[in-house]
Structures are given as structure tokens and as C-alpha cells.
Write an enzyme that holds these catalytic residues in place. Structure first.
Site, PDB file in Angstrom:
ATOM      1  CE  LYS A  64      -4.144  -1.918   2.331  1.00  0.00           C
ATOM      2  NZ  LYS A  64      -3.955  -3.371   2.282  1.00  0.00           N
ATOM      3  CB  VAL A 256      -1.834 -10.257   6.823  1.00  0.00           C
ATOM      4  CG1 VAL A 256      -2.786  -9.286   7.497  1.00  0.00           C
ATOM      5  CG2 VAL A 256      -2.106 -10.369   5.333  1.00  0.00           C
TER       6      VAL A 256
END
Lengths: 302, 302, 302, 302
Positions: A64, A256
Site C-alpha cells: 500500500k 499480514v
């Protein structure tokens, strides 16, 4: 530095076993939980690694930051008409806030915000997944960085919640491209495989006023660098950004896949990796390693 | 520095008229909106002021930092069993999150969190309002600091929303003392009158590893200082903490009286004051002044 | 009865102009707002119509009753494992509640609940849209009932919010079929065109212990009829079910096409139609007409 | 009827042990959980009771109907400027909706709505608690009805959540009297002790067009009666109103003391009592008894 890194890894290794590997898609759940790596890259170009610091892993939400940087490069301040830069105070994938705030995501590091950024990039790039891959190859100086097709496909298959967010934003008029196409690009970004060393190198421009040491590229202006670091500091670790500031005191971004990258402005970048996550979705051993490192060297920006 | 401060005040003075003085209680609404002041206090003890930097004003939520520091002094890490240190992503006085999170406020700088801190202090001090007043007198080196009784009484009269929060926390078992008594102390803290110079001096220990220059007191440990700065950086400006990090890049705390204090770790504290607020409840001209100051001197921590 | 219906239509006709035709899709926005019709069908088979009571219109959410009845027919009580029968207290298309309640919609008459019902029917019928069309043809005794392809396509094009709900439920494991396929069937149901007379006849089994007078079919058991009427009474008019009970006192179901059907158990069904809606999304003049009719004949169930 | 009531009680008695007596205040938690009673009162003045149908219990939220009726008597439609008559779709004591809807409660049967009704009554009656007690004495024809002081005081002591709601409404300008005074009256209403027989008689005007059989009083107009029944039907059983309509099919109101009153318009009132509650806060055995009774006699309004 080298011996300090070794020492810290041994200090936190006993934490392995207390967390939980992300298993919302099978392809991620199969990773060996015992891996633990770290890399530090200094502004004068020195790289230190320890443990599995050279093993590539799925960078997931760390991507991101790269998407945001691409969007800032071509659209600048205009992107803030589409999303905010405030912490969300909500789990990273919540739709509640998105509905109350009429389809405008709080920041580029929650999923909804990253999807808007991908939508912005989709309007600009003919082949967003390849553009991104080439971008991170340049930033990391590693021409072998690839996106894992199996992971990308698996994420697409289990896209329901991200699809819900994208469609909700479309319902509010804040999504311009085909939802499915943007999701495919987004999952390709998440599925990029990079090592701690790759990521520490790729983030170095954020410690260095926007200048990428090994490529020589001026990626962002110094002012833009401060802004990206500010957003990482307030929103980079899902709903645990406050705790990360409290314990580590550095701008950072986690994924994650178990990676966390942190920036020591003007001095270093550091990346840790350990696949097991805490309940907030951040690498358990990684967070502990960064806390120790920050305390030992006094790296906190506060 | 002196001429820079003068210059910045003149740059932002035209913004006066575009904001709105807090008027939720009459006593605050009567302040002269044309006031504008600034003070900078350096770690070597130099004080610079400009404009109305010596005029006392109602510090309001800036008092939440002093309450927190008192609580850390006597209870340390134990306070985090009662509240968090995460940004809230909600207006400072919302009850929604408080109900979902079962009476545990997100951080000490939203009202609910400050009320829990006051509840903790109430259990410790016989006379919490006086203890606080004496504490800020020592921190600021100004023995004349007082709490404005008219403001405190007026806030108590319009206490409904804060009372709702306190009772809701009591319903969840997270409030130990009499609600009315804690509210009275809380409003006395908010009603403290201090100038920019007072506040810049009172915050200097946060720029200086916990050491208060003029009193010689070690207020907090260096580690605790980093933690308080981290909480200010992620939650200090209501629902605009992200924007403050983005534009100014410093730990800070604002109040609806129009004051904003910011910390440049290792170097300076700065306080600006202008009563008119932006829609997020932060001083409009004050925020602009800090942005300019940070850009001009390169003070951002990022 | 005939003269009463004429009189009531004239009484409420002046309301036309105070509401707003649904325009979220262009195909609906083009309807002539001056239309106003009513039909009453008695349990002994008499039909009364007035105004535009024989003009077909887009039944929209009224179709949710037919979908529910189909699902009860083949799956009975088992459907309540997938959704509830409680009022929602939220706008019909909110995702907030759906996320908090982990993908289980509150009732079959909000969009999310209707989508789950369509998902259940999709698992049962090879061609759900045709099954539904044939079902309402039988229920209304009108073999010419069709679904408007232009409307159905237009709704599909603007499907974003409904798609968001369906994907969110899929993310929670409460959606079994392809989202796009279910949405297409759902929009075909909404796009059915029926007149007040068609709908009054089609609903007669709900006034008549489950027996469809003209087809002779036992559509539901008497107990199931009471249950469907109960759900209409508590959830049939979006976020205005309480007001409808308060003002009209009958089980009912409305659609954004401007139709409202109500059931007088043991005696009558009635359908009104006027395209302009009130802020809650229910026919403005239609609601007023039903209120007058209920008061004049003492039809309230309360 | 008598034998039917006996039979139904025996049918549901085995459910005792599966629920949970309300214990949020000690005074309520001490009730004998094995009690089970029922009373039916017909519009021609016949009373049937079975089991513990003559034993007084704490009516708790059933009192909200009496407060509402008092408010309608003196203020009529004007009360709806202060609250709504829509189902809430939320637990009875939630503050979330109250904050989003700016202090205007959804209906008079959630706690916030009942508090607004009590605030309205407080402005009208010099001694609201006595006015209410006298009112229910007249309605029930039992001059010995009293409010349990121990329960009222205990509820006041644990008033935190109700106090939070009242203060939140005051913060939104929707509360005119002293919060503490209104709470005291409210808890006195809740603490009224009445038997099933008392309550069945006291509610008979709602089955009988507003006429109280034994006192001869016209309590409400026929139109107002339908409105009160409508509100009970859509909001009378906390967040289980839909289920009550689905299973029982009658307007009703429950209390955490374990009582449920239901109205068969034009025919009967019925009250059941059993202290153990289901997870939604409604009497477990009582709900089952009403379901059986409704099915056996075909009393559903649907």
C-alpha cells in the site's frame, strides 16, 4: 549492528508459537511459521541482515505504501479529494465507517483507501500490476522481484470483503474503474514477494529525503516524504498505530504476510519478518524486535 | 527566531475571521477573537514570544496532557488497564465507540479518556483540582496560574455530554469515583488560564527527556516522555491528528480555547494561540502558524 | 366501496407534487408522476378499482414478498438460519448493521435480506427469474405479467450498493451462489410490471388463510400466512414500519415504484399506487390513501 | 378457558431452568425462579387465572405503557415531537442510535424513549410517582398496588446507563427536567408490583376501544388505542418484537421482571409471568405460553 541484529532475533525467537499465521487464504497459511528475519539499510548504503533476512515473503499490505507513492508521483495533492489521511480507529477492513463517511476512506493504508489509490492508478497506467512490479524492482534494486500468481489468484477468489468495499465506494461515486479489474491489480500488488533486504532498500528514499540511494532516483520531494512518513506514523499498523508509536516510535507499515518496515528519518530503514501475527494482524515477533531495536539504539522520533 | 515569529504571525493573521470561537459555553464565547500569540521555548532555556504570547487564555483540552502526566507519575503502566493509546477515528466527544468498546476509551486525549484519567487521579489526590493547579504552577514556573471559576462553573452547568460519558463508563464498571466530583475536577483543569509562554515552559520536559529546565524536576523518565509524545502525535488533535502529522509533523495537543502546544523532541516547545477554530475544533490560525514554522525551520520529526 | 375509493383518491390527489419520484435509475425516473390508482380485492372475489388501478407499474420491493413466499414454500423454517425476522431500525440499504451482525440480515424485506432469499431460491430454481414470473402470473391470474428488461438492465448497471451487500454477506459465509447471477435474478423480480388490480389479486392468499381464490392454489399454510403478515407488519415499509402501523394499522409492503399493498386479514387486500415518494421511500399519496381507507372502514388490525 | 390455561402452564413449566432471572440489581435477582402464572381478562369482564396469576411481581418495563398513556392523555400528538414510534433494531439500552439520531429516541418502549416520556410527565405532574401509582390503581381496580421502595432505590443506585442516556438527550436539548428527579420517578414506575390479574385488568381498555370496564373510565380514544397497540406490536418486546409478531401475533409489552402482557383487540387481554428470561430479555416460559395460547385459540391479529 550485525551482532545487535543477531542478538535481537535470538531475544524474540521464543515468541514464535504465540501468534497465528494469516490463513484467510490457503496460499498464505502454508508458510513456515518458524522463519524470522531482519534487515537494516543505512543512508550511506550499508546493508545488514540477520536470520531469514534474505528470504522473500508475501509483502501484502506493505504494498500500500508503494501504491500511494505511485499515486502521489502522478497526481500529487489531488488524491486527497478521494480519501483522507486520518487514522480510522476501526479494523482495517470495516465497512461501517466507509458508509457513515459516504464512501471516502479514512486513509490509504486501510483496505478501502488502498483500493481507491489502486483505482486512481488504474486510470493512469495501462498495466497497473506490471507498472507496480517494475517500480518496486527499481526501488529495491532487485530485478527479480515477482508477484506470486498463486497467491494473487487465491486472494481474488476470496475477494468478497474487498469487493464489498469497492462496490460500496462505487455506490457513493468514489470509484471510477471496473471493480474486478482494480481488485486483480490490487491483489497482484499484495502478492509481491520481497525479502527484508529488498524492502529495507526499497524504502530507503523515505529515510533519505526522497532520494533512492542505489537507483539514484528522486522518488518524492522531501516534503512529500515527510507526509508519507506522517501517514505511516498515524495509520501504518492497522488499528495498532498508536501502540506502535508508543512502543517503537517510528513511522512504519506492516502486512499480514508478517513483514513490518520502519523508517528512521535521516538515518536508516529497517524491515523485520516473522509470519505469526498478533490479534491486531501485525507480526508478533517482528513488533517485539522493532521495539527492542528502537530502545537499544534510541531511534524513536519522539 | 524573534523576527521569524513576528513574520509568521503577520502571515496567518488574515485567517482571523474565517473560523469560529467555541461557544458551547457562554464564558468561552466572549473571548476577543482578534488575539493571536506565539511562544517558543528552547532546551537551553531561551524564551521567544510574539503577539499576544503573554496573554492568559483558557487551556481547555491541553490540560489533558497534564492530567495524563500526573497519572503516569503515580500509577505508571497500570493506567493502560483502564484506557487505550490508539487514535479514535471519531469526534472527541462521541459515545458510539465507547459503547462498542464496552466503556474503555481509546486514548487519554478524547473526553472519555480524560475523564478516566481524572477518575484515576481522583482516587489518588485528596484535592485533585488544587494538585493539578500546583503541578502546572511548578511546570510553568508561574505561581500565579489559576483556574477560572466562572468558566469551570459554566462548563459544569453544561456538563450533559461529559456526564453521559462518565455514567456510561460507570455502567461498564470503568469509573470508580462519584461522577459529579470527577466532573468538577475535570472542568477545573479545563478552566486553567495560561499564556503561550506559560505553556511552552510547562511542556519543556517533553522536549527534554523529562527534565523541567526551570524547576529542575525530572517529571517523567525519558522512556515515558517518548510515550507521551507518541500519544500526542497519534491522538493529540481530536479527529485531525493525521492532518496535523501531515502538515506540521510534530507531537502536539490542542484545546477549544484556541491554544496548540507542539513539541520538537530534543530542541524546543512551541505554543500558539488564536481563539477561532476550524470545523475539527482546532485553532485555525494556530494550525497555519505551526505549519509555516515547521516548514521554515525543518522541525518535522518525519 | 367504489364511490369510497373514488372519493379517497380525490382527497389525496392534491398531495401529488409534494413527493419525489425515485430516480436512482433513469428508467424509473421517467414515469408520469401524476398517476394515482387503487384496487381492493375481497375474499369473496370482488374487485374494485379506481383511478389508474389497472395501469401496470414497476413493483420493485413488493417483489420481496413473492420471493419470500417462494422460499418458504420449498424451504420452510430452514430459511431463518440465514436471516432474521426483526425490524432493522436502519435505512433499507445500510451495511452497518449487516457488518455488526456478521452478514445475517435482519429481515427479508430489507435489501440484504431479499438478496439472501434470492440466493436461497437460486440454489433451488434452474431459472429463478422465470420461476418468479410464472409464480406471480399464477398468483395474479394475469398471464401477461412481464419483467421490464430495460429497468432490470438499468438496475444491474447501478447495482453497486446491492453488490456491496451481497459480497459482504459472502465474506461472512452467508451467500452460496455467484453474486452477479443472483443480482440479475433479483433485479428481474424488482422490474416486474403489475397493476394495482394484479397485486391486490396476487396478495389475496395472505387475506385468505393461504388460499388463492382465482387459481384455487393453497399457497401457504394458515400458520405461514400469519407469519408473513407479521413480518410485513413489523418490517414491510422500510424504516417507516412503525409509522405505517401507527397510521394505517395493517400488514403491508411498499416499493420505490410507488406501490403499497396491504392485507386486511380475513377480508380484503388493497393496493395503491402513486409514484412520488416521501423521504422514507414510501408512496406519499398512497400512504395517505391507505390511512384514510383504514380509518373510514375501520380496517386496522389493532 | 380455565382448563386451557392450566394445561398451557403445565406444557411450558419444563422450560423453567433454561432461562436466567434478571440480576442487574440484587433486589430483582432474589425472586423465586419457579413461579409461573397467567391471567386472561375478557371484554365482558370475566377473569381467569392459573398458577401464580395472583402473585404480585415487579412490572418493570411494562410500566412504560402506563407512562405513555399518561403522556398521551395530557399532551396527545405533541409527544411525537420528542420521540418516534419506529422499531429500534437495537438492544433496549443502546446509546449508539441515540447519538446518531441526535437525542431523539426511536420509540417510547426503549429506555431512552421511556425516559423522555417521564420527562414529559415530570413537567406536568407535581408528584409523578404518586400520579402513576394512582393511575394504575384505578386501571387495575386494585387500590393496594404499591411501588417496591427497595427495588426503586436499588435501581437508582445502579442507574449509570439510564443516567448516561438521559444526560445524552439533555446534551441534545431533548430533556427539560432535572435528570436525577426524572430517574427517581422512572424507577418508581418500574418497581410497581402487580399480579398477572392486576395487569390483565389494567390493560383491558386497550382491548376495548379505550374503555376501562371496571372503572368505567374512557382512558383513551379508540384511535389512540389503535396507535398504542400498533407501537406495542412493532416495538413492545425489546429487540424481539418481530419474533413476537411472528410467533404470537399480538400487540404486547414485556418487562425484565418476567411479565408479558398481550392484547387481543376487541376481545381479551392476557398476562403471563415467569421470572426467567431469554437472551433478548423476555420471559422464556411466558413467551412460549403466549405462543401456545395464540395458536390454540386463533387469537393472532394476522
Amino acid at each position: 549492528m550485525q551482532s545487535l541484529l543477531n542478538e535481537i532475533l535470538e531475544d524474540v525467537r521464543p515468541l514464535i508459537g504465540s501468534g497465528k499465521v494469516a490463513d484467510y487464504i490457503p496460499a498464505l497459511g502454508r508458510v513456515d511459521a518458524n522463519q524470522l528475519g531482519i534487515a537494516v539499510y543505512s543512508n550511506d548504503g550499508e546493508l545488514f541482515t540477520a536470520g531469514d533476512g534474505l528470504v522473500p515473503f508475501s509483502i501484502q499490505s506493505i504494498s500500500k505504501v508503494f501504491s500511494l507513492v505511485q499515486a502521489i508521483q502522478h497526481s500529487g495533492e489531488a488524491i486527497w479529494r478521494r480519501l483522507g489521511h486520518e487514522p480510522s480507529g476501526q479494523p482495517f477492513n470495516s465497512l461501517v465507517q466507509l458508509e457513515f463517511e459516504r464512501g471516502v476512506p479514512r486513509n490509504p493504508f486501510i483496505n478501502a483507501g488502498a483500493l481507491v489509490i489502486c483505482d486512481i492508478n488504474q486510470s493512469r497506467f495501462a498495466a497497473p500490476a506490471q507498472s507496480m512490479r517494475d517500480f518496486v524492482r527499481r526501488l529495491s534494486g532487485n530485478p527479480l522481484v515477482i508477484s506470486d500468481e498463486v497467491v494473487a489468484r487465491s486472494e481474488y477468489q476470496f475477494r468478497a470483503r474487498n469487493a464489498a468495499m469497492a462496490y460500496l465506494m462505487q455506490a457513493f461515486g468514489n470509484f471510477n474503474n471496473d471493480v474486478e479489474a482494480v481488485l486483480r491489480a490490487y491483489f497482484h500488488h499484495c502478492a509481491l514477494r520481497m525479502s527484508c533486504a529488498d524492502l529495507a532498500r526499497a524504502f530507503c528514499f523515505l529515510a533519505n529525503q526522497g532520494h533512492c540511494l542505489h537507483s539514484g532516483e528522486q522518488v518524492l520531494t522531501p516534503r512529500q516524504v515527510k507526509q508519507v512518513n506522517a501517514i505511516m506514523a498515524t495509520s501504518g499498523l492497522y488499528d495498532e498505530a498508536g501502540n506502535f508509536a508508543y512502543r517503537v516510535g517510528l513511522p512504519g507499515k506492516s502486512g499480514v504476510g508478517g513483514g513490518i518496515v520502519a523508517v528512521v528519518p535521516g538515518r536508516f530503514t529497517v524491515c523485520v519478518w516473522s509470519p505469526e501475527l498478533n490479534p491486531a494482524g501485525n507480526s508478533l515477533a517482528g513488533l517485539a524486535a522493532l521495539e527492542k531495536l528502537s530502545a537499544r539504539i534510541g531511534w524513536s522520533i519522539f
